[in-house]
Scaffold this active site. Structure first.
Site, PDB file in Angstrom:
ATOM      1  N   ASP A   3      -2.898   1.012   6.818  1.00  8.58           N
ATOM      2  CA  ASP A   3      -1.955   0.735   5.724  1.00  8.58           C
ATOM      3  C   ASP A   3      -1.456  -0.710   5.784  1.00  8.58           C
ATOM      4  OD1 ASP A   3      -1.464   3.764   4.876  1.00  8.58           O
ATOM      5  OD2 ASP A   3      -1.344   3.609   7.060  1.00  8.58           O
ATOM      6  N   ASP A   8       0.889  -1.160   0.000  1.00  7.85           N
ATOM      7  CA  ASP A   8       0.000   0.000   0.000  1.00  7.85           C
ATOM      8  C   ASP A   8       0.930   1.213   0.000  1.00  7.85           C
ATOM      9  OD1 ASP A   8      -2.237   1.656   0.185  1.00  7.85           O
ATOM     10  OD2 ASP A   8      -2.213   1.605   2.374  1.00  7.85           O
ATOM     11  N   GLU A  68      -0.973  -1.219  -4.900  1.00  4.12           N
ATOM     12  CA  GLU A  68      -2.232  -0.511  -5.136  1.00  4.12           C
ATOM     13  C   GLU A  68      -2.040   0.530  -6.230  1.00  4.12           C
ATOM     14  OE1 GLU A  68      -5.360   0.655  -2.062  1.00  4.12           O
ATOM     15  OE2 GLU A  68      -4.286   2.527  -2.417  1.00  4.12           O
TER      16      GLU A  68
END
Length: 194
Positions: free
Chosen positions: A141, A7, A68
């Protein structure tokens, strides 16, 4: 398959590694969040992320990295920093010849919760359940990095089948076009010999 989920972010960059088993079985191997101070120069922040990712790649040796995909609905500075962090990670993977796949937040949410519009609490809850964790991963996260890895493990077989089908279709298209050219050439030769 060992998947590193990322992330990306400049202030907080979630890193995770999971191992896939039979079917949809996944096991968490490690998760952490790399933090860089907002007041530090950008180059130093990216270097800190790069160093951490290098360590993770060397330690965990993932087969693939799932990152991501950045969306532009964030503010420009956040999107830029997220993209830069993701780029540093993709570069580190490329240097090691590790495949990198990007997944949108809605793909990840749909894979993990069944709802592409799930909120962070729902994602965290499902990640905790799927991985049979004793406690919820924090901050968000960390949970997001785990969710990315899970998403890739579960989507990878489908992505592989789609790539194989696309290659087969391209090969059939090439053969068909070659056949059409051969027929056109034969017809032209037939007309010219009359």
């Amino acid at each position: 398959m060992r998947v590193m989920g990322v992330d990306p972010g400049l202030t907080r960059c979630g890193l995770s590694v999971i191992e896939s088993g039979k079917g949809r079985q996944v096991i968490a191997l490690d998760v952490d969040v790399v933090r860089t101070p907002a007041g530090h120069p950008l180059a130093h922040r990216l270097l800190a992320i790069s160093d951490a990712v290098d360590h993770w790649l060397d330690t965990h040796r993932p087969d693939v990295i799932a990152i991501e995909r950045v969306f532009s609905n964030q503010n420009a500075n956040t999107a830029m920093g997220t993209a830069q962090a993701g780029g540093v990670i993709a570069l580190a993977a490329a240097r090691r010849d590790i495949d990198v796949h990007f997944h949108t937040p809605s793909e990840v949410k749909a894979a993990v919760t069944g709802n592409g519009r799930a909120d962070k609490a729902q994602v965290t809850e499902m990640v905790t359940r799927i991985l049979a964790l004793q406690q919820k991963p924090t901050p968000a996260d960390a949970a997001d990095a785990l969710a990315l890895a899970i998403c890739h493990c579960w989507r990878a077989p489908m992505l592989g089948r789609m790539a194989a089908a696309e290659e087969m279709a391209a090969e059939q298209r090439r053969k068909y076009q070659a056949t059409l050219k051969a027929k056109a050439k034969a017809a032209q030769m037939s007309r010219s010999t009359r």
